[in-house]
Design a protein around this motif. Structure first.
Motif, short mmCIF file in Angstrom:
data_model
loop_
_atom_site.label_atom_id
_atom_site.label_comp_id
_atom_site.label_asym_id
_atom_site.label_seq_id
_atom_site.Cartn_x
_atom_site.Cartn_y
_atom_site.Cartn_z
N ARG A 66 0.83 -1.22 0.00
CA ARG A 66 0.00 0.00 0.00
C ARG A 66 0.86 1.26 0.00
O ARG A 66 0.50 2.26 -0.63
CB ARG A 66 -0.94 -0.02 1.22
N PHE A 67 1.95 1.25 0.72
CA PHE A 67 2.76 2.46 0.90
C PHE A 67 4.19 2.24 0.43
O PHE A 67 4.73 1.13 0.53
CB PHE A 67 2.80 2.86 2.39
N ARG A 68 4.81 3.33 -0.04
CA ARG A 68 6.24 3.42 -0.17
C ARG A 68 6.71 4.40 0.91
O ARG A 68 5.92 5.20 1.43
CB ARG A 68 6.65 3.93 -1.55
N ALA A 69 7.98 4.34 1.25
CA ALA A 69 8.46 5.15 2.37
C ALA A 69 8.19 6.64 2.16
O ALA A 69 7.84 7.35 3.10
CB ALA A 69 9.95 4.89 2.58
N ASN A 70 8.34 7.12 0.93
CA ASN A 70 8.17 8.55 0.67
C ASN A 70 6.71 8.98 0.62
O ASN A 70 6.42 10.18 0.51
CB ASN A 70 8.87 8.93 -0.64
N ASP A 71 5.79 8.02 0.69
CA ASP A 71 4.36 8.37 0.68
C ASP A 71 3.91 8.99 1.99
O ASP A 71 2.87 9.64 2.05
CB ASP A 71 3.50 7.12 0.41
N ILE A 72 4.66 8.76 3.07
CA ILE A 72 4.26 9.21 4.40
C ILE A 72 5.34 10.12 4.95
O ILE A 72 6.51 9.71 5.05
CB ILE A 72 4.02 8.02 5.34
N LYS A 73 5.00 11.31 5.31
CA LYS A 73 5.96 12.28 5.82
C LYS A 73 6.67 11.73 7.06
O LYS A 73 6.03 11.25 7.99
CB LYS A 73 5.25 13.58 6.16
N GLY A 74 7.96 11.80 7.06
CA GLY A 74 8.75 11.38 8.21
C GLY A 74 9.10 9.91 8.24
O GLY A 74 9.98 9.48 9.00
N LEU A 75 8.42 9.09 7.41
CA LEU A 75 8.64 7.64 7.49
C LEU A 75 10.04 7.26 7.01
O LEU A 75 10.69 6.40 7.61
CB LEU A 75 7.57 6.90 6.69
N SER A 76 10.51 7.88 5.95
CA SER A 76 11.86 7.56 5.45
C SER A 76 12.91 7.84 6.52
O SER A 76 13.85 7.06 6.71
CB SER A 76 12.17 8.38 4.19
N GLU A 77 12.74 8.94 7.23
CA GLU A 77 13.70 9.29 8.29
C GLU A 77 13.68 8.25 9.41
O GLU A 77 14.73 7.83 9.91
CB GLU A 77 13.35 10.67 8.85
N LEU A 78 12.49 7.81 9.78
CA LEU A 78 12.36 6.80 10.84
C LEU A 78 12.96 5.47 10.41
O LEU A 78 13.69 4.82 11.18
CB LEU A 78 10.89 6.61 11.20
N LEU A 79 12.67 5.05 9.19
CA LEU A 79 13.21 3.78 8.69
C LEU A 79 14.73 3.85 8.59
O LEU A 79 15.43 2.87 8.89
CB LEU A 79 12.60 3.45 7.32
N SER A 80 15.25 4.97 8.15
CA SER A 80 16.70 5.13 8.04
C SER A 80 17.35 5.05 9.42
O SER A 80 18.41 4.43 9.59
CB SER A 80 17.02 6.46 7.37
N PHE A 81 16.73 5.66 10.42
CA PHE A 81 17.25 5.59 11.78
C PHE A 81 17.32 4.13 12.25
O PHE A 81 18.34 3.68 12.78
CB PHE A 81 16.36 6.40 12.73
N TYR A 82 16.23 3.39 12.04
CA TYR A 82 16.19 2.01 12.50
C TYR A 82 17.21 1.15 11.74
O TYR A 82 17.88 0.29 12.34
CB TYR A 82 14.78 1.44 12.32
N ALA A 83 17.36 1.40 10.45
CA ALA A 83 18.34 0.65 9.67
C ALA A 83 19.75 0.86 10.22
O ALA A 83 20.54 -0.09 10.30
CB ALA A 83 18.27 1.07 8.20
N ARG A 84 20.06 2.10 10.61
CA ARG A 84 21.38 2.36 11.17
C ARG A 84 21.58 1.64 12.50
O ARG A 84 22.68 1.14 12.79
CB ARG A 84 21.59 3.88 11.36
N ARG A 85 20.54 1.56 13.31
CA ARG A 85 20.65 0.84 14.58
C ARG A 85 20.87 -0.65 14.33
O ARG A 85 21.65 -1.30 15.03
CB ARG A 85 19.40 1.04 15.44
N LEU A 86 20.18 -1.21 13.35
CA LEU A 86 20.38 -2.63 13.04
C LEU A 86 21.81 -2.89 12.60
O LEU A 86 22.45 -3.85 13.06
CB LEU A 86 19.41 -3.07 11.94
N VAL A 87 22.32 -2.07 11.70
CA VAL A 87 23.69 -2.25 11.22
C VAL A 87 24.69 -2.13 12.37
O VAL A 87 25.62 -2.94 12.51
CB VAL A 87 24.01 -1.25 10.10
#
Length: 843
Positions: A259-280
């Motif tokens: 239903r969604f891509r990250a850029n479809d929702i304001k702020g979601l890309s930033e949140l996903l990027s933060f979590y990706a960095r924590r995982l790495v």
């Protein structure tokens, strides 16, 4: 309030990230990670407050064995959730919260704490508070209904009589009915929660919009970030559930939705990027490669899907097996014995009931089609169903290993005497092959390089005219893609003819250059040292790309600090690099800067810089010297060291630092780990296969895009910019904490042996060569021509590569006639290319 999660080792980075978020908010709490592996070994938690425990300990051995036979790992990990709660309550906990490992807390769970303090037996969370859109996207309301009204990624319970009764009821159902099968109305542990409002009214439903935010409710929740805090519809974000998230494909949000891509929702890309960095940062690139735990019989044979299916068949027949003893022998004997009135063991009948299409094609399974059934099991059955080969060998449907073609011989072509990384990797592979009884015919082409060729550890002495003939039918070319055509021109392309040709390639960037794609046509398969390299090359390859880690061994050379001017009481940091390997990629400037930032005035520290080939890059070397600023604590060794001398240097230092921007494998990093050295390295590249926070300092980074070419690394490709401040802090911690150094070093040596030990890699290579040799012996070759992809397959491969690249960079092609001409010439169809361009212009 105690917290726990349940996962296998491949999810440890997620679990560690969750624990990090919980303990930052509840510093006085304890976070338990129940591991699915039966033996958690020497796994080291990255921070205090985390307890690692084997989940099998929460129930009797017999109950564990039954569940391990009944369920696959996802079902099994959810079936033990009630038992884990009961164990923690039995140990005295009063409030216990379960969280899925792919969750991250952003603020305290105030509403849940209030409910429990005010007498609620527990709390559950609904997937959503408003219906999903009927937009033909997934998931919809029906999909959520099939999986359950409440999301069991979260469950909070309080110790009380109602909770005790609820857990006993829930656990009884999970023991026998925890399948992931929505069609029959069961979806692991989750559907049982639909009963909560009716049967267990003491368990409350929390409808706060800041909880369990995930792809299934983003349609009703607005996300925003303000002053370092995250909010949902102006309410604090309590936690986000990153279900189905892949940090390497952040735009997709989750593999479970469209239903969604990250850029479809304001702020979601930033949140996903933060979590990706924590995982790495918590070792995701290493842990994700760990295999899922598999149940085994007492004789060491592994279970598979067919075994689980057979166990359910036995239960339907009301058969009872003894599981209180130390083995599975009673069930194993039943499974592998011949079914009454048949020629086949019960295992085969269970397999065919899972695949009714096979007996439909070969109906006379007891007579004329028996051989066809056996052939299907031993070939497509293994591949399609991931069958246990050990079980098939035990029941006689697959030859045992000692009956396979035993003598394996290869021609190994490479820079076998060169004192460079590719040469050292070659020597490691050759040693491992020989130790696994593979005959290796050495064809050295070291004289084609600019490096010193003085390594004679393989008994070679450098006369190319005395090179032996390529007299075996498998070639291994340990030659990188850029140099392969030149080496083949020197050797003669006739060396390819009638042989199975394997290339061993190294590459450091996420994107594999298009001007090397034609090299695939020379080879039948490619071996690479890391998953990072495989992910870069495989999308463009017209042949299999197989991860074959480099061979790393401990040499334990005696230190000699006096030789290199290192003070006896100093903490010595080492970084080694070759200017010909692109200095900007190796990033020595970052190492120097981090060192000088870390130690402004300390005199009992030093940084040893081992460089090579500086005469080829005098300007870069001059810049490096200027950055050192005459600091007497920075020791420069600008010369070629023999292998033995480098090992002495490494042994004389305490830590190895690599703040690289790109790294295909990280040979120096791995060698330092093998010597029990503390490693400080960028958490990006092939080194993440074996590095994680439990064995090294994984330095976070910012992913940037190159604005200009750096050697073969083209403008527009990604590159990592390591965090200098984090590296400096890691250096300070290394200097000040001897116990930490020892702990990380011991873990590093253990883990690198598990990943890259000669015995491990040698067996993997031999197994692969046995399979190739078996196929060659069966006549699967082209009678005097190379066994490579057909011209038709290569044609379609080039077309697919072109399409992917054009869609990624349309303007690049529309404005570059020469590149376009080269592509359609290789494709053999100018018309096809023009149609693609017309379609791009139309769009």
């Amino acid at each position: 309030m105690l917290f726990f999660t349940i996962c296998a080792r491949n999810y440890l980075a997620l679990a560690y990230s969750l624990a990090e978020s919980v303990l930052s908010l509840y510093s006085d709490s304890v976070f338990t990670i129940w591991l699915m592996e039966e033996d958690i070994g020497n796994e080291i938690p990255p921070m205090s407050g985390i307890h690692l425990r084997p989940i099998k300990s929460v129930m009797s051995p017999g109950t564990w064995r039954q569940r391990a036979l009944r369920y696959h790992v996802l079902e099994l990990s959810t079936s033990v959730k009630a038992s884990a709660f009961m164990q923690l309550f039995a140990e005295g906990a009063q409030q216990v919260v379960y969280l899925d490992p792919d969750i991250y807390l952003f603020s305290r769970l105030d509403e849940i704490e209030t409910l429990l303090v005010n007498g609620a037996a527990g709390c559950v969370l609904p997937h959503m508070l408003t219906p999903l859109p009927k937009d033909k996207k997934y998931p919809d309301d029906l999909a959520i209904l099939k999986s359950g009204v409440f999301n069991l990624g979260f469950l909070a319970l309080r110790a009380c009589p109602e909770t005790e009764k609820f857990l006993e009821w829930w656990d009884a159902w999970l023991h026998t009915h925890c399948w992931a099968d929505p069609i029959t109305g069961v979806f692991t542990d989750q559907r049982w929660m639909d009963y909560v409002p009716c049967l267990w009214p003491g368990i409350s439903v929390c409808r706060h919009i800041g909880y369990d935010v995930a792809y299934w409710n983003l349609h009703e929740r607005k996300l925003f970030h303000d002053s370092g805090l995250w909010y949902i519809n102006k309410e604090p974000l309590r936690f986000f559930h990153f279900s189905g998230f892949d940090p390497s494909n952040q735009e997709k949000v989750s593999k479970h939705q469209d239903r969604f891509r990250a850029n479809d929702i304001k702020g979601l890309s930033e949140l996903l990027s933060f979590y990706a960095r924590r995982l790495v940062a918590n070792g995701h690139n290493t842990y994700r490669n760990f295999p899922l735990p598999q149940p085994f019989f007492s004789n060491g044979l592994s279970c598979d899907t067919v075994v689980r299916h057979a166990f359910r068949i036995a239960e339907e027949r009301n058969l009872v097996f003894a599981f209180d003893s130390d083995d599975h022998d009673h069930f194993f004997d039943w499974l592998t014995s011949i079914e009454v009135g048949s020629r086949w063991p019960r295992y085969v009948h269970a397999l065919l009931s899972l695949r009714p299409d096979v007996p439909a094609q070969y109906p006379n399974i007891e007579g004329e089609h028996a051989d066809s059934i056996a052939r299907w099991i031993a070939t497509d059955g293994i591949r399609q169903m991931k069958l246990s080969e050990g079980l098939l060998q035990h029941i006689g449907l697959l030859p045992k290993e000692d009956t396979l073609p035993g003598h394996i011989a290869v021609n190994y072509i490479g820079y076998l005497r060169s004192e460079m990384g590719v040469g050292e990797a070659s020597r490691g592979y050759i040693k491992a092959l020989r130790e696994c009884s593979v005959e290796v015919n050495l064809l050295d082409v070291s004289h084609l390089t600019v490096y010193d060729n003085a390594d004679n550890s393989l008994g070679l002495h450098g006369n190319p005219e005395n090179r032996p003939p390529a007299n075996h039918r498998i070639n291994i070319f340990h030659i990188n893609a850029d140099a392969l055509p030149g080496v083949l021109d020197y050797l003669g392309k006739s060396i390819l003819v009638g042989r199975y040709n394997i290339g061993i390639w190294a590459w450091e960037s996420e994107y594999f250059p298009e001007y090397w794609h034609d090299r695939f046509t020379y080879l039948d398969e490619i071996w690479v040292g890391s998953n990072f390299m495989a992910n870069a090359i495989a999308p463009y390859a017209s042949c299999p790309v197989i991860v074959m880690p480099y061979v790393i061994e401990s040499h334990t050379a005696l230190p000699d600090r006096t030789r290199y001017g290192i003070g006896e009481d100093y903490t010595a940091f080492l970084f080694a690099f070759d200017y010909l390997s692109i200095g900007s990629r190796k990033n020595p400037h970052a190492v120097i800067t981090a060192f000088r930032d870390a130690f402004l005035s300390e005199n009992n520290v030093c940084l040893v810089l081992k460089t090579l080939s500086s005469h080829h890059h005098p300007k870069a070397h001059k810049e490096l010297l200027e950055l050192c600023g005459g600091d007497p604590r920075i020791l420069l060794i600008d010369s070629t060291l023999s292998r033995k001398d480098f090992q002495i240097l490494l042994s004389s230092c305490d830590a190895f630092v690599s703040l690289h921007r790109l790294e295909g494998y990280g040979l120096g990093i791995a060698e330092a780990m093998a010597e029990r050295k503390t490693v400080i390295a960028t958490a990006y590249g092939g080194n993440t296969d074996y590095m994680h926070p439990g064995n090294s300092f994984c330095i976070p980074y910012e992913r940037i895009i190159l604005q200009e070419d750096h050697g073969p690394y083209a403008k527009g490709s990604p590159w990592a910019e390591p965090d200098i401040a984090a590296a400096a802090q890691a250096m300070r911690d290394t200097h000040s904490n001897l116990a930490l150094r020892m702990r990380l070093g011991n873990a590093a040596q253990r883990d690198i042996k598990t990943w890259s030990g000669a015995e491990v890699v040698g067996k993997k290579m031999r197994d692969r060569l046995i399979l190739i040799n078996t196929k060659l012996s069966a006549g699967n070759h082209n009678n005097g021509t190379t066994i490579s992809t057909s011209s038709t397959r290569r044609h379609f491969h080039v077309v697919s590569v072109l399409l992917r690249d054009i869609l990624r960079r349309p303007n690049h092609y529309l404005g570059n006639a020469r590149r376009a001409h080269n592509y359609y010439r290789r494709m053999g169809s100018k018309a096809v290319y023009r149609r693609i361009l017309d379609e791009l212009r139309r769009r």
